[in-house]
Design a protein around this motif. Structure first.
Motif, PDB file in Angstrom:
ATOM      1  N   LEU A  52      37.160 -41.507 -82.707  1.00 27.98           N
ATOM      2  CA  LEU A  52      37.430 -42.358 -83.890  1.00 27.98           C
ATOM      3  C   LEU A  52      36.227 -43.418 -84.122  1.00 27.98           C
ATOM      4  O   LEU A  52      35.762 -43.639 -84.561  1.00 27.98           O
ATOM      5  CB  LEU A  52      39.111 -42.825 -84.228  1.00 27.98           C
ATOM      6  N   GLY A  55      33.604 -42.755 -85.722  1.00 28.56           N
ATOM      7  CA  GLY A  55      34.310 -43.162 -87.109  1.00 28.56           C
ATOM      8  C   GLY A  55      32.868 -42.839 -88.635  1.00 28.56           C
ATOM      9  O   GLY A  55      33.310 -42.810 -89.576  1.00 28.56           O
ATOM     10  N   LEU A  59      32.869 -39.827 -90.116  1.00 26.67           N
ATOM     11  CA  LEU A  59      33.562 -38.530 -89.592  1.00 26.67           C
ATOM     12  C   LEU A  59      34.137 -38.321 -91.325  1.00 26.67           C
ATOM     13  O   LEU A  59      33.997 -39.030 -92.330  1.00 26.67           O
ATOM     14  CB  LEU A  59      34.901 -38.880 -88.823  1.00 26.67           C
ATOM     15  N   GLU A  72      36.911 -38.290 -94.369  1.00 25.21           N
ATOM     16  CA  GLU A  72      38.104 -39.423 -94.898  1.00 25.21           C
ATOM     17  C   GLU A  72      39.428 -38.626 -94.078  1.00 25.21           C
ATOM     18  O   GLU A  72      40.712 -39.049 -93.662  1.00 25.21           O
ATOM     19  CB  GLU A  72      38.610 -39.829 -96.681  1.00 25.21           C
ATOM     20  N   GLU A 123      39.474 -36.455 -91.514  1.00 30.78           N
ATOM     21  CA  GLU A 123      39.419 -36.259 -90.193  1.00 30.78           C
ATOM     22  C   GLU A 123      39.608 -37.325 -89.431  1.00 30.78           C
ATOM     23  O   GLU A 123      40.588 -37.784 -88.752  1.00 30.78           O
ATOM     24  CB  GLU A 123      37.765 -36.009 -89.746  1.00 30.78           C
ATOM     25  N   LYS A 124      39.447 -38.541 -90.238  1.00 33.85           N
ATOM     26  CA  LYS A 124      40.142 -39.954 -89.792  1.00 33.85           C
ATOM     27  C   LYS A 124      41.098 -40.285 -89.835  1.00 33.85           C
ATOM     28  O   LYS A 124      41.955 -41.007 -89.098  1.00 33.85           O
ATOM     29  CB  LYS A 124      39.391 -41.245 -91.029  1.00 33.85           C
ATOM     30  N   SER A 125      42.026 -39.549 -91.527  1.00 24.74           N
ATOM     31  CA  SER A 125      43.395 -39.906 -90.923  1.00 24.74           C
ATOM     32  C   SER A 125      43.846 -39.260 -90.156  1.00 24.74           C
ATOM     33  O   SER A 125      45.152 -39.319 -89.637  1.00 24.74           O
ATOM     34  CB  SER A 125      43.957 -39.250 -92.804  1.00 24.74           C
ATOM     35  N   ILE A 173      44.157 -40.640 -86.724  1.00 31.54           N
ATOM     36  CA  ILE A 173      45.020 -42.031 -87.434  1.00 31.54           C
ATOM     37  C   ILE A 173      46.316 -41.828 -87.043  1.00 31.54           C
ATOM     38  O   ILE A 173      46.799 -42.459 -86.342  1.00 31.54           O
ATOM     39  CB  ILE A 173      44.328 -42.772 -88.017  1.00 31.54           C
ATOM     40  N   VAL A 232      36.021 -47.788 -88.077  1.00 30.87           N
ATOM     41  CA  VAL A 232      37.233 -47.285 -89.555  1.00 30.87           C
ATOM     42  C   VAL A 232      37.389 -48.650 -90.703  1.00 30.87           C
ATOM     43  O   VAL A 232      38.384 -48.879 -91.382  1.00 30.87           O
ATOM     44  CB  VAL A 232      38.460 -46.199 -89.117  1.00 30.87           C
ATOM     45  N   HIS A 257      40.020 -50.152 -89.535  1.00 30.06           N
ATOM     46  CA  HIS A 257      41.759 -49.650 -89.768  1.00 30.06           C
ATOM     47  C   HIS A 257      42.572 -50.209 -88.604  1.00 30.06           C
ATOM     48  O   HIS A 257      42.408 -50.027 -87.463  1.00 30.06           O
ATOM     49  CB  HIS A 257      41.860 -48.478 -89.873  1.00 30.06           C
TER      50      HIS A 257
END
Length: 580
Positions: free
Chosen positions: A84, A88, A91, A93, A95-97, A100, A127, A129
């Motif tokens: 990530l 990041g 990637l 969305e 894959e990011k989710s 995370i 990201v 986040h």
């Protein structure tokens, strides 16, 4: 009778030894037994129990926190976090989710691994986040809040970071100092202060336990003031990691135990009232009362023996000394015994006789010596001003400045008249100040374009104070020669008078370069010397004469003036007429 006579002729030391042997032997046995019993009990309770418990507890706490830090470091190397952070920005969305969500589960599992972990928060810059186990509705976690904790790491300790009454452990990828590059990620573990405090409270109910460093403290103490006092007195130097102390604070005795952890940059302090620890010694109360009763009898007997052997002849000798101190030299103190007191009384009688013979000669010799020294100091005034005054008068006459010439000649005449009048060693302060004004008036003509003079008025009720002649003019002369000698423009000289606590201060100050601190200290040292070798002029001359006349608390003091140059205070008593 012969035995008592021989004992009476013995020196005091054998008499005291015999008295102590007869009286103190029972007390020795009782004290030794009681002290040994008390020492054994205290050592067993404190050294073997308390110290071991504190060390074990602190070692366990240290290992627990170190384990949290190690797990945190392992979390940094997690593949999902590294992916990530590194990828990041490219990637999707989805894959990011997924990543995370995985990290959120791992953080929650990590939080459950220790009772001392309250919450864990992770911020990934790529990201933008924040992943946290905290209840965001109650305690929202933002990037800004995490950055604030990150910055506190540099001022409030490491690895334990204290920020806004909360304790954290922070890990992030290193960024070079001064770099504008943002931190790629921040992984922060908030430690549970409540859990730490609960653990500290359970250590020993009779005392207080505190975990602290220079920036924060967590513990069971309900009296922060008491903790700070004990902390300041117990903490050792940096070479020691632990310490035991017995100390008294606010009229109470405390036992304190201190241990420091270098890896956590924190220390543990446990303290408790001494009477809680030494309670077992109450079983020896009967022995204590017996000791008190025995001591009372011993003190009475011993005091009577001391009175008979030492106090009574000493009191007689002190009475005779007081008589001599009052001026009565017709005293004699015979003593029949041949001990040390007999020697003292015989030497005392001899000393009084010698004093009576020598006192008159010694007193007269001292007075003559002081008078001779005063005359010598008065004769050492520098006459260079005379020559300059005549040259000034000559210049004024050549320039047809009759008014200034008249003023200079008038003041010069008064000046000469004053210093050549040798009939009196002392004058009224009014005459001394008038002479100093004459000197300043002459100098004002000479330095009219360079030096501005402010000469205050002498209060009328001080006119009749008797002072040695020539104590003000030499100080002012010193200003023209040294203080303002190199001043080309805007020189200032101020003479004023100040009354305080029965003393008069004649203040002479200028705006010259003054003296450096080392030079000021050297001048004060020379002024405070009891005897001065060679010639002494100016400040030192006046200071010595005033001390000879009035005593050590008077004279001349020097300091830096508010004008920027040197301030000389001429200090004399405010007594008038013949009262001196």
């Amino acid at each position: 009778m012969q035995l008592f006579t021989r004992l009476g002729n013995l020196s005091i030391f054998p008499k005291l030894i015999l008295t102590f042997i007869v009286i103190i032997l029972p007390m020795f046995g009782l004290s030794i037994g009681l002290n040994e019993l008390g020492k054994r009990e205290v050592k067993q309770q404190l050294s073997n129990t308390m110290d071991a418990q504190i060390h074990y507890y602190f070692l366990s706490l240290e290992k627990e926190i170190q384990q949290i830090i190690r797990t945190q470091m392992e979390m940094v190397n997690d593949p999902d976090l590294q992916k990530l952070v590194g990828l990041g920005s490219i990637l999707s969305e989805y894959e990011k989710s997924v990543l995370i969500g995985n990290l959120d589960n791992k953080l929650r599992s990590y939080r459950e691994s220790s009772v001392y972990i309250k919450d864990i928060s992770l911020y990934v810059n790529s990201v933008s986040h924040v992943v946290t186990t905290a209840n965001t509705a109650v305690h929202p976690v933002t990037k800004e809040a995490m950055e604030e904790v990150y910055q506190a790491m540099f001022t409030h300790g490491f690895p334990l970071i204290y920020s806004k009454d909360r304790l954290y452990v922070n890990v992030n990828e290193p960024v070079a100092p001064g770099s504008r590059k943002a931190v790629p990620y921040m992984l922060q573990v908030e430690l549970s202060v409540d859990a730490l405090r609960t653990t500290l409270n359970s250590f020993n109910p009779d005392g207080k336990t505190v975990l602290f460093n220079d920036a924060w403290s967590i513990g069971s103490e309900k009296e922060p003031g008491l903790f700070m006092q004990i902390k300041q007195r117990v903490i050792p130097d940096q070479k020691n990691a632990s310490r035991q102390s017995s100390l008294r604070v606010d009229k109470k005795n405390y036992l304190a135990f201190y241990e420091k952890s270098l890896s956590l940059d924190a220390a543990l302090l446990f303290y408790m009232p001494e009477n809680k620890v030494l309670g077992t010694l109450k079983t020896y109360q009967t022995w204590s009362w017996l000791l008190v009763a025995s001591s009372l009898v011993i003190v009475i007997v011993f005091s009577y023996g001391i009175f008979m052997l030492i106090h009574r002849p000493l009191r007689r000798l002190v009475t005779q000394f007081k008589s001599v101190e009052a001026g009565n030299f017709n005293v004699s103190s015979p003593h029949k015994n041949q001990d040390e007191f007999g020697y003292l009384f015989r030497q005392f009688n001899k000393m009084v006789h010698n004093l009576k013979v020598l006192i008159d000669d010694l007193y007269v010799q001292k007075i003559r010596l002081q008078h001779s020294e005063l005359k010598q100091l008065q004769a050492q005034i520098n006459p260079h001003f005379f020559y300059n005054s005549f040259f000034t008068l000559h210049r004024l006459i050549l320039n047809y400045d009759n008014d200034s010439a008249a003023l200079v000649s008038k003041n010069l005449g008064e000046y000469f008249q004053y210093i050549t009048r040798n009939a009196q060693d002392e004058v009224n302060l009014e005459s001394e100040i008038k002479h100093a004004r004459s000197y300043v008036e002459i100098q004002n003509v000479r330095f009219s374009n360079r030096i501005e003079t402010e000469f205050g008025g002498l209060p009328a009720h001080l006119n009749d104070i008797r002072v040695p002649r020539l104590i003000v003019q030499p100080i002012i002369e010193n200003v023209y020669q040294h203080g303002l000698g190199d001043k080309v423009l805007e020189g200032r000289l101020r003479i004023s008078f100040e009354e305080a606590e029965g003393k008069l201060r004649i203040r002479v100050e200028d705006n010259g370069p003054g003296l450096q601190p080392a030079e000021m200290d050297m001048l004060r040292s020379r002024m405070n010397q009891a005897e001065l070798g060679g010639e002494s002029t100016g400040l030192i001359n006046v200071h010595r004469r005033l001390q000879l006349k009035f005593g050590a608390e008077y004279g001349v003091s020097v300091a830096r003036s508010e004008l920027g140059g040197l301030l000389a205070n001429i200090i004399i008593p405010m007594e008038r007429g013949d009262q001196l």
